[in-house]
Design an enzyme around this catalytic site. Structure first.
Site, PDB file in Angstrom:
ATOM      1  N   GLY A  19      -0.445  -1.685   7.082  1.00 16.90           N
ATOM      2  CA  GLY A  19      -1.263  -0.617   6.550  1.00 16.90           C
ATOM      3  C   GLY A  19      -2.724  -1.001   6.478  1.00 16.90           C
ATOM      4  O   GLY A  19      -3.102  -2.138   6.773  1.00 16.90           O
ATOM      5  N   THR A  21      -4.605  -1.369   3.837  1.00 20.09           N
ATOM      6  CA  THR A  21      -4.879  -2.299   2.749  1.00 20.09           C
ATOM      7  C   THR A  21      -3.839  -3.396   2.660  1.00 20.09           C
ATOM      8  O   THR A  21      -4.179  -4.571   2.485  1.00 20.09           O
ATOM      9  CB  THR A  21      -4.926  -1.550   1.397  1.00 20.09           C
ATOM     10  N   GLY A 117       0.644   9.007  11.734  1.00 16.41           N
ATOM     11  CA  GLY A 117       0.846   7.616  11.370  1.00 16.41           C
ATOM     12  C   GLY A 117       2.297   7.195  11.515  1.00 16.41           C
ATOM     13  O   GLY A 117       3.207   7.913  11.091  1.00 16.41           O
ATOM     14  N   ALA A 118       2.512   6.027  12.110  1.00 15.37           N
ATOM     15  CA  ALA A 118       3.873   5.547  12.334  1.00 15.37           C
ATOM     16  C   ALA A 118       4.635   5.361  11.028  1.00 15.37           C
ATOM     17  O   ALA A 118       5.843   5.570  10.971  1.00 15.37           O
ATOM     18  CB  ALA A 118       3.836   4.233  13.105  1.00 15.37           C
ATOM     19  N   ASP A 119       3.931   4.990   9.968  1.00 14.67           N
ATOM     20  CA  ASP A 119       4.609   4.806   8.684  1.00 14.67           C
ATOM     21  C   ASP A 119       5.191   6.115   8.161  1.00 14.67           C
ATOM     22  O   ASP A 119       6.250   6.133   7.513  1.00 14.67           O
ATOM     23  CB  ASP A 119       3.655   4.202   7.655  1.00 14.67           C
ATOM     24  N   THR A 194     -14.299   3.470 -21.929  1.00  9.72           N
ATOM     25  CA  THR A 194     -14.531   3.797 -20.516  1.00  9.72           C
ATOM     26  C   THR A 194     -13.339   3.420 -19.642  1.00  9.72           C
ATOM     27  O   THR A 194     -12.936   4.177 -18.749  1.00  9.72           O
ATOM     28  CB  THR A 194     -15.800   3.102 -20.000  1.00  9.72           C
TER      29      THR A 194
END
Length: 266
Positions: A19, A21, A117-119, A194
Site C-alpha cells: 500500500g 503507507t 486498485g488491486a487491493d 486540543t
C-alpha cells in the site's frame, strides 16, 4: 504438502499487500495464516526487499526454501518490479501480481478497471468467500475505500475518502498551532483540550462518514448488504460506527491466497 527430512513444510505461500503507507506481509502454511506483519512501505531495491523479507521469516524460524509460491497486490507501481525480482532471486519463485486481468472468479463492472486498485479487487474476492453477496467493504488505510459487490457477486465500484492519518497530517501541515495526535477514541465528542478535540473530529467524523456512505449505498442497492471493515484502523472505527458488522484484519491476505490457489490449481 511437501516436507524435508527435518519435517519442515516446503509448500508455504508468501502473500503481500503493498500500500501507499503500509506493506502487509503474510505466510500461509496450508490454509493457516502462520505469520503476518504490517510494515511501512519504504522504497527498496530488489536486494534490500529480499533481505527484508528473509529477516521477517527468520523472526518466525522460517527459511526461504520453505516458500513455494507468492502473490501480491500493489498500488505502488515503483515497487512492483523490485518485489518481483526480490521474490525471484531470494525465494526462487515467480510472484503472481493480481490486477484487473487476473482470473479471480469475480466479474468486474467498473467502467475503467485498469484504474481499479488491486487491493480492492482482492478484498472483494475474500469478502464474497466469507460473507457472500451483496457486500460492502470499508478499507481504512491511507485512503478509506468503500467497495460494493452486488447480489450476483459482481464488483460495481465504490467511494474513496481521505484516511484517518491523512486527515491528521493535513491538519498538522496547514494549521501551525494544531499538534499531531495519537489516534484513540476520546471519552466525549466534546473535546476538553486540543488533542481530544482533534481525536473527536477524526474518529467520530470518520465513523459518521462510514455510516452515511454505507446507508447511501444500501439505499441505492435497494437491498441490505453485509458490511465488512478491514485495514489498519478498522477495529478503531468499528468501535464507534453503527453500520460495520464484521472486522477482518487480514482480509487482503486471505484474498491473495484464494486468488493464488485459483490460478495454480495444478
Amino acid at each position: 504438502m511437501f516436507y524435508n527430512f527435518e519435517g519442515e513444510n516446503l509448500n508455504m505461500l508468501l502473500v503481500t499487500d503493498i500500500g501507499n503507507t503500509n506493506m502487509v506481509v503474510g505466510i500461509y502454511d496450508g490454509e493457516i495464516l502462520k505469520a503476518q506483519w504490517r510494515l511501512s512501505s519504504i522504497l527498496h531495491t530488489p536486494d534490500e526487499l529480499g533481505i527484508y523479507l528473509i529477516n521477517l521469516l527468520h523472526t518466525e524460524n522460517l527459511k526461504p526454501d520453505q516458500i513455494s509460491g507468492a502473490a501480491f497486490a500493489s498500488v505502488v507501481p515503483s515497487l512492483d518490479f523490485s518485489f518481483k525480482q526480490a521474490v525471484k532471486k531470494f525465494f526462487k519463485v515467480d510472484a503472481l501480481q493480481v490486477n484487473y486481468l487476473t482470473d479471480t472468479g469475480m466479474k468486474i463492472l467498473y467502467k475503467n478497471p485498469q484504474g481499479l486498485g488491486a487491493d480492492r479487487i482482492v478484498n472483494s474476492v475474500a469478502g464474497i468467500a466469507k460473507y457472500g453477496a451483496p457486500l460492502i467493504i470499508a478499507d481504512y488505510g491511507t485512503a478509506i475505500t468503500f467497495d460494493v459487490v452486488n447480489s450476483d457477486g459482481a464488483y460495481l465500484g465504490g467511494a474513496i475518502a481521505p484516511g484517518l492519518n491523512s486527515g491528521i497530517s493535513a491538519l498538522f501541515s496547514k494549521a501551525a498551532k494544531l499538534p499531531e495526535v495519537a489516534l484513540s477514541i476520546p471519552k466525549s465528542v466534546i473535546g476538553q483540550n486540543t488533542d481530544e478535540a482533534i481525536q473527536a473530529g477524526i474518529i467520530f467524523g470518520n465513523a459518521g462518514l462510514t455510516d452515511h456512505i454505507v446507508n447511501l449505498i444500501q439505499d441505492e442497492l435497494k437491498i441490505k448488504a453485509a458490511v465488512i471493515a478491514t485495514g489498519g484502523h478498522a477495529k478503531l472505527i468499528a468501535k464507534v460506527s453503527k453500520s460495520i458488522q464484521h472486522v477482518e484484519t487480514w482480509l487482503t491476505l486471505e484474498g491473495l491466497k484464494l486468488i493464488y490457489d485459483r490460478n495454480n490449481k495444478n
